[in-house]
Each structure stands twice: as structure tokens, then as C-alpha cells.
Design a protein around this motif. Structure first.
Motif, PDB file in Angstrom:
ATOM      1  N   GLY A   1       7.564   3.700  -3.120  1.00  0.00           N
ATOM      2  CA  GLY A   1       8.207   2.997  -2.022  1.00  0.00           C
ATOM      3  C   GLY A   1       9.439   3.701  -1.487  1.00  0.00           C
ATOM      4  O   GLY A   1      10.107   3.206  -0.584  1.00  0.00           O
TER       5      GLY A   1
ATOM      6  N   GLY B   1       9.584   6.248   0.328  1.00  0.00           N
ATOM      7  CA  GLY B   1       9.385   6.716   1.700  1.00  0.00           C
ATOM      8  C   GLY B   1       8.773   8.105   1.809  1.00  0.00           C
ATOM      9  O   GLY B   1       8.751   8.695   2.887  1.00  0.00           O
ATOM     10  N   LYS B   2       8.230   8.627   0.712  1.00  0.00           N
ATOM     11  CA  LYS B   2       7.691   9.981   0.692  1.00  0.00           C
ATOM     12  C   LYS B   2       6.475  10.116   1.606  1.00  0.00           C
ATOM     13  O   LYS B   2       6.410  11.012   2.453  1.00  0.00           O
ATOM     14  CB  LYS B   2       7.305  10.368  -0.749  1.00  0.00           C
ATOM     15  N   SER B   3       5.515   9.222   1.415  1.00  0.00           N
ATOM     16  CA  SER B   3       4.289   9.330   2.211  1.00  0.00           C
ATOM     17  C   SER B   3       4.583   9.139   3.689  1.00  0.00           C
ATOM     18  O   SER B   3       4.033   9.846   4.539  1.00  0.00           O
ATOM     19  CB  SER B   3       3.252   8.292   1.750  1.00  0.00           C
ATOM     20  N   THR B   4       5.462   8.201   3.992  1.00  0.00           N
ATOM     21  CA  THR B   4       5.795   7.961   5.394  1.00  0.00           C
ATOM     22  C   THR B   4       6.387   9.224   6.028  1.00  0.00           C
ATOM     23  O   THR B   4       5.993   9.621   7.127  1.00  0.00           O
ATOM     24  CB  THR B   4       6.809   6.803   5.504  1.00  0.00           C
TER      25      THR B   4
HETATM   26  N1  LIG Z   1       1.983   1.235   7.567  1.00  0.00           N
HETATM   27  C1  LIG Z   1       2.965   0.539   6.978  1.00  0.00           C
HETATM   28  N2  LIG Z   1       3.267  -0.709   7.345  1.00  0.00           N
HETATM   29  C2  LIG Z   1       4.269  -1.402   6.774  1.00  0.00           C
HETATM   30  N3  LIG Z   1       5.036  -0.928   5.780  1.00  0.00           N
HETATM   31  C3  LIG Z   1       4.777   0.312   5.336  1.00  0.00           C
HETATM   32  C4  LIG Z   1       3.734   1.105   5.900  1.00  0.00           C
HETATM   33  N4  LIG Z   1       3.726   2.304   5.271  1.00  0.00           N
HETATM   34  C5  LIG Z   1       4.712   2.242   4.357  1.00  0.00           C
HETATM   35  N5  LIG Z   1       5.342   1.053   4.390  1.00  0.00           N
HETATM   36  C6  LIG Z   1       6.483   0.644   3.560  1.00  0.00           C
HETATM   37  O1  LIG Z   1       7.462   1.637   3.656  1.00  0.00           O
HETATM   38  C7  LIG Z   1       8.072   1.882   2.396  1.00  0.00           C
HETATM   39  C8  LIG Z   1       7.899   3.334   2.013  1.00  0.00           C
HETATM   40  O2  LIG Z   1       6.527   3.550   1.723  1.00  0.00           O
HETATM   41  P1  LIG Z   1       5.905   4.968   1.386  1.00  0.00           P
HETATM   42  O3  LIG Z   1       6.343   5.956   2.399  1.00  0.00           O
HETATM   43  O4  LIG Z   1       4.452   4.779   1.209  1.00  0.00           O
HETATM   44  O5  LIG Z   1       6.611   5.293  -0.003  1.00  0.00           O
HETATM   45  P2  LIG Z   1       6.205   6.307  -1.163  1.00  0.00           P
HETATM   46  O6  LIG Z   1       5.135   7.210  -0.651  1.00  0.00           O
HETATM   47  O7  LIG Z   1       7.471   7.005  -1.515  1.00  0.00           O
HETATM   48  O8  LIG Z   1       5.718   5.464  -2.306  1.00  0.00           O
HETATM   49  C9  LIG Z   1       7.430   0.919   1.432  1.00  0.00           C
HETATM   50  O9  LIG Z   1       8.246  -0.204   1.325  1.00  0.00           O
HETATM   51  C10 LIG Z   1       6.119   0.579   2.093  1.00  0.00           C
HETATM   52  O10 LIG Z   1       5.686  -0.699   1.727  1.00  0.00           O
END
Ligand SMILES: Nc1ncnc2c1ncn2[C@@H]1O[C@H](COP(=O)(O)OP(=O)(O)O)[C@@H](O)[C@H]1O
Ligand SMILES: [Mg+2]
Length: 510
Positions: free
Chosen positions: A50, A52-55
Motif C-alpha cells: 500500500g 504506492g509502488k505499483s501506482t
Molecule cells: N485503482 C485504484 N483505485 C483505488 N485505490 C487504489 C487503486 N490502486 C491503488 N489504490 C490504493 O492506493 C494505495 C497504494 O497502492 P499501490 O500502489 O498498489 O501500493 P503498493 O504497490 O506499494 O502495495 C493503496 O492504498 C491502494 O489501495
């Protein structure tokens, strides 16, 4: 062929993200994030679930548009609206969940979409083989993807992005699905390709892996950049501290809760395997409220000791008692019923049924006991309710209790196991490497639960390779060497160096 697209030293960074902010309804996924990736390096992106890495990577890859901030690739500002545009700029991404077509062959998966031709020509086939060779992959191009294991699927995904001309490759938690041997193979590929000038963005929260493969590490926490450090100049603990944002608790034992009541007593225990002694004359006791830690270089009998106490390994001689009761002759299940909780060393092979739901996993090993059973009958509702309780109390991050255990991260799987094993008030908990390979947040959570169970009188036999963990959690440390308990240490005064010496048999007593 020009394979040596060597990055010019002093040239522009491969990627430069500046001031990236991205919000979702109710969540700030990225907040003013900065990231600079040099050409030709393996750059790790670390952070808890959570963070924000993937985002951030999806923004670089054109899958998501940032609310604000700029993206530069090789010095040039870009604003990709789609992955296709990112691919055209030489960026590829291998997602956490693979996106392959099962019913197509390896070659078709790699080539299709990149070429509009009917059928796949000899040229495409040659090119794929050439790329596979550069990556060090041994691929069979005409096999259906559905027949491949996870590691091979990942290789197909990598070839797919290489085929599209990627020079900057994002790997989103690529090791999460791999066994250690496969991780090493992946790393060999990354090193080989790095030498050929490829740039990698490698997402992981496994710190030892990051330190072994990355040149540079950037840590994200709650959507913000904590910092960027050279991988060779940082310890796993320092990285972990950057991830959680506080000086890491070397776990603190807290006031002693040790009582006089002996819960586990092991007397003159010996075991033999293939004619060789694996346990010799082991005498050990754990009292109510006490954590006894077993230190030792792996392979010195710790696993065998646990197996013997759990009734999973025949013994040559000796006696094992739980409280007043001799359990030497009991089977594993009966020992559990007598009051032993067990967090096994290998959570995948012994701790969970990965293809079953969380609540079915709650039943595992406990199928005769309340609240998951009533008399001889399973109580599904009871199991579900209690699983919800564990999810809540142990902070198991999951969309629900009906998902398969495989869907959880390692840390959350482990929290589920610890929660299950502490349910039903065992007298003794055997915890074998309870926090190995889990993220830092889960580690701290598990430590806290062990500590509070100890305060309530639980006896804990802790096996760990993490000396900080042993020193921080134990009331007494016993050192195992070549199947024997060779030394006893007081965790309040012993140093990791002294323990290390005792573990290699170079120091008799501590
Ligand atoms: N498409 C989306 N819609 C709503 N919330 C999202 C979405 N993608 C990610 N999030 C939220 O954004 C935050 C960062 O997520 P993410 O980038 O997946 O983290 P990580 O890859 O570091 O685990 C998390 O709280 C996640 O729930
Ligand atoms: Mg992610």
C-alpha cells in the motif's frame, strides 16, 4: 547486432519522476514522489503493502495518469496516455499478476499484439530465440502457456516486453511467486541483462533480495519518497526502518513473566537419521510465561528438535512432557489437542492450504475443537466468525475470509497462522522462524502478539535465525550445535557476536 547499448556515464537518467501525485477516492497513493533511475542500473523500489509502488510504476508505464508531476525518460519529458506509448518509448512492465493467454503458445504470447501479421514468421521466431539467449532463458516456443509453471510464465512476460523493444523494464514484485532457486535464476538474468545496458525497476519488500540484486534503492512510505540509498551502503535493518518510519524495535522483552510452572520438559532426547545422530541428549524446559529461544546455525538440529516435540519425527530415546503429562507416545494431532500450538518453519508446505479459503485454513489442525467444531461436527459458522476475529485482531490484510490463502501476502499469511495457533489458548507455542520473509509491519505485529501471549502465561519455544529477534524476544537462549544444546545465554547481556561464536562451536559457554 549492437548489444552494448551502454549507457553513457553522465548521460541523462533513464527515468526521472518529479513531484508525482496521484489520488484515488479516499486514498493518496502517491504524494509528491521523486525518483531518479540511472541508465543501466537495477533500481529497487521498496515499501510496505500500500506504499504506492505499483501506482507509481503504472504512471511511468502509461496505465495511469498522475494528478500532477512530470515524467522524463532519458531526459525528455513525456506524458504517456497508454502503455502502448510507454512501450514505444522503450519501457516495459511485468505485472504482479501475469497477463498471458493460457490457450496460446509461448511464441504466440510473446509476438501477438506486437505484430499484425497473420501467422508468425521465421523472423519473429528467430528474434525471440535471440532475445531468450540474451536473457539466458531456455524456452520452448511451441508449448501452450497453460502448461507452464510460474517461473516460466514470468520468463514469457519478460520476453514479451523485450520483444517490444523495452530497454527499461519494470518488474512488479517478481519474486513474490518464486521459490528461492527461481529467485536466483531471475537474478542471474537481471545481472546478465544489466551488463547489456538494460535498466530495471525492481519492486520488492524483501530486503535481503533487494540488497543482493539492486544497485540503488528508493523507499516509499505511505505514498511519499523516504529516500534513495546505495544498496551496498545500507543494512536490511536500516532499510526496514526507512520502510516503517521508526527506529525498528529490536523487540523488547519487557518485564519477565516467567513462572515456576514447567510447561514443556524434554529429557535426554536423542534422534537418529540414516545412522547419524541428529539430536543428542537434549534437555530442555520451557515454563509458563517464558520464551526459550534456540539459536544455531541452520542444520544443527533445530528443525529436528521441533519435529520431535511435535511428534513428526521418531526419536531414539528420551521423554517429552507437557505439564505433568507424558506425551512421548502421542501423535502430532493428539499433541496439538493436548495444548501445543505450532507455527511451522515452512508456511506454504505445512502451515496453510493455499488453495483453500482463509476460514477453511482456520480449521486446519483444529478440526475437533471449538469454535470450529462442535463435538464431531464442523461448525462452519463458528470457523468463519473466528476467522473474522483473527483477521481483525491480527490485522490480516485481506478482502475477506472467503479468498484463498494464496491471495494473501506472506506477512498476512503468517499473521493468519499465528492467530490460528494462538486461538484456543495453547499452553505451549512452538514458533519456528515466525517472522522469516515477512514484511516489517507484519514482523512487528507478530512480535507483539507473541509478547502479549507470553505475558498471559504462554510458554514459547522460539527457533530463529534472526539474532536480534532471539535476543529481543527470549527470556533464555539455548544454543544448538551439532544436535546438542551446548550453551545457555542470558539475552539481557549477550551480544550477537558472542552468540555467533557459540553457534559455531568456538565458544563453550556464554
Ligand atoms: N485503482 C485504484 N483505485 C483505488 N485505490 C487504489 C487503486 N490502486 C491503488 N489504490 C490504493 O492506493 C494505495 C497504494 O497502492 P499501490 O500502489 O498498489 O501500493 P503498493 O504497490 O506499494 O502495495 C493503496 O492504498 C491502494 O489501495
Ligand atoms: Mg503493488
Amino acid at each position: 547486432m549492437n548489444t552494448s547499448a551502454e549507457p553513457e556515464p553522465g548521460g541523462p537518467p533513464a527515468v526521472e519522476l518529479t513531484g508525482i501525485t496521484k489520488t484515488f477516492p479516499g486514498v493518496v497513493a502517491n504524494s509528491d514522489v521523486n525518483l531518479t533511475v540511472r541508465a543501466g542500473e537495477v533500481h529497487a523500489l521498496c515499501g510496505e503493502n500500500g506504499a504506492g509502488k505499483s501506482t507509481l510504476m503504472k504512471i511511468l508505464y502509461g496505465m495511469q495518469a498522475p494528478d500532477s508531476g512530470t515524467v522524463r525518460v532519458r531526459g525528455e519529458e513525456v506524458a504517456f496516455r497508454t502503455p502502448a506509448e510507454a512501450i514505444a518509448a522503450g519501457i516495459g512492465m511485468v505485472h504482479q499478476h501475469f497477463m498471458l493467454a493460457d490457450n496460446l503458445t509461448v511464441l504466440e504470447n510473446i509476438v501477438l499484439g506486437a505484430e499484425s501479421s497473420h501467422g508468425i514468421g521465421a523472423r519473429a521466431r528467430r528474434r525471440v530465440l535471440e532475445l531468450a539467449e540474451r536473457a539466458g532463458f531456455d524456452v520452448r516456443l511451441d508449448v501452450l502457456v497453460e502448461r507452464l509453471g510460474v517461473a516460466d510464465r514470468q520468463r514469457v512476460e519478460i520476453l514479451k516486453v523485450l520483444y517490444r523493444g523495452a530497454r527499461i523494464i519494470i518488474l512488479d514484485e517478481p519474486t513474490a511467486v518464486l521459490v528461492p532457486q527461481e529467485v536466483e535464476e531471475l537474478f542471474t538474468t537481471l545481472r546478465t541483462m544489466r551488463e547489456q545496458g538494460f535498466t530495471f525497476l525492481f519492486i520488492s519488500h524483501k530486503l535481503d533480495e533487494v540488497r543482493s540484486i539492486a544497485d540503488t534503492v528508493t523507499v516509499l512510505r505511505r505514498g511519499t519518497t523516504v529516500g534513495t540509498v546505495a544498496a551496498s551502503e545500507v543494512t536490511s535493518r536500516e532499510l526496514a526502518e526507512m520502510m516503517v518510519g521508526t527506529a525498528l524495535p529490536v523487540p523488547e522483552t519487557g518485564p519477565s513473566a516467567v513462572t515456576d510452572r514447567v510447561v514443556l520438559s524434554v529429557t535426554e532426547l536423542s534422534a537418529v537419521e540414516a545412522g547419524r545422530p541428529v539430536l543428542e541428549d537434549v534437555d530442555l524446559s520451557v515454563r509458563s510465561g517464558e520464551v526459550v529461544g534456540i539459536a544455531g546455525v541452520e542444520g544443527n538440529g533445530q528443525t529436528e528438535l521441533v519435529e520431535a516435540v511435535m511428534g513428526m519425527r521418531p526419536i531414539a530415546s528420551g521423554r517429552i512432557a507437557l505439564g505433568e503429562r507424558d506425551i512421548t507416545a502421542l501423535g502430532t494431532f493428539a499433541r496439538r489437542e493436548a495444548g501445543i500450538g505450532y507455527v511451522p518453519e515452512d508456511r506454504h508446505r505445512q502451515g496453510l492450504l493455499l488453495d483453500e479459503s482463509l476460514w477453511q485454513n482456520r480449521i486446519l489442525g483444529h478440526q475437533t475443537r471449538r469454535p470450529v467444531a462442535r463435538g464431531r461436527w464442523l461448525d462452519r459458522q463458528g470457523a468463519k466468525d473466528d476467522t473474522r476475529r483473527i483477521v481483525e485482531q491480527f490485522d490480516v490484510r485481506t478482502p475477506g475470509i472467503d479468498v484463498d490463502a494464496a491471495a494473501l501476502s506472506g506477512g498476512n499469511q503468517q499473521k493468519l497462522i499465528v492467530g490460528r495457533e494462538l486461538a484456543g489458548d495453547p499452553q505451549l507455542l512452538i514458533a519456528a522462524h515466525p517472522t522469516r520473509g515477512v514484511d516489517v509491519g507484519a514482523q512487528v505485529g507478530i512480535w507483539e502478539h507473541l509478547r502479549s501471549a507470553r505475558a498471559e502465561g504462554l510458554a514459547v519455544l522460539l527457533i530463529s535465525a534472526d539474532l536480534d529477534e532471539l535476543i529481543g524476544l527470549s527470556d533464555t537462549i539455548r544454543v544448538m550445535f551439532r544436535g546438542r544444546l551446548v550453551a545457555t545465554a542470558d539475552p539481557r547481556t549477550v551480544t550477537p557476536e558472542q552468540l555467533g561464536a557459540a553457534m559455531t562451536g568456538t565458544q563453550e559457554a556464554v
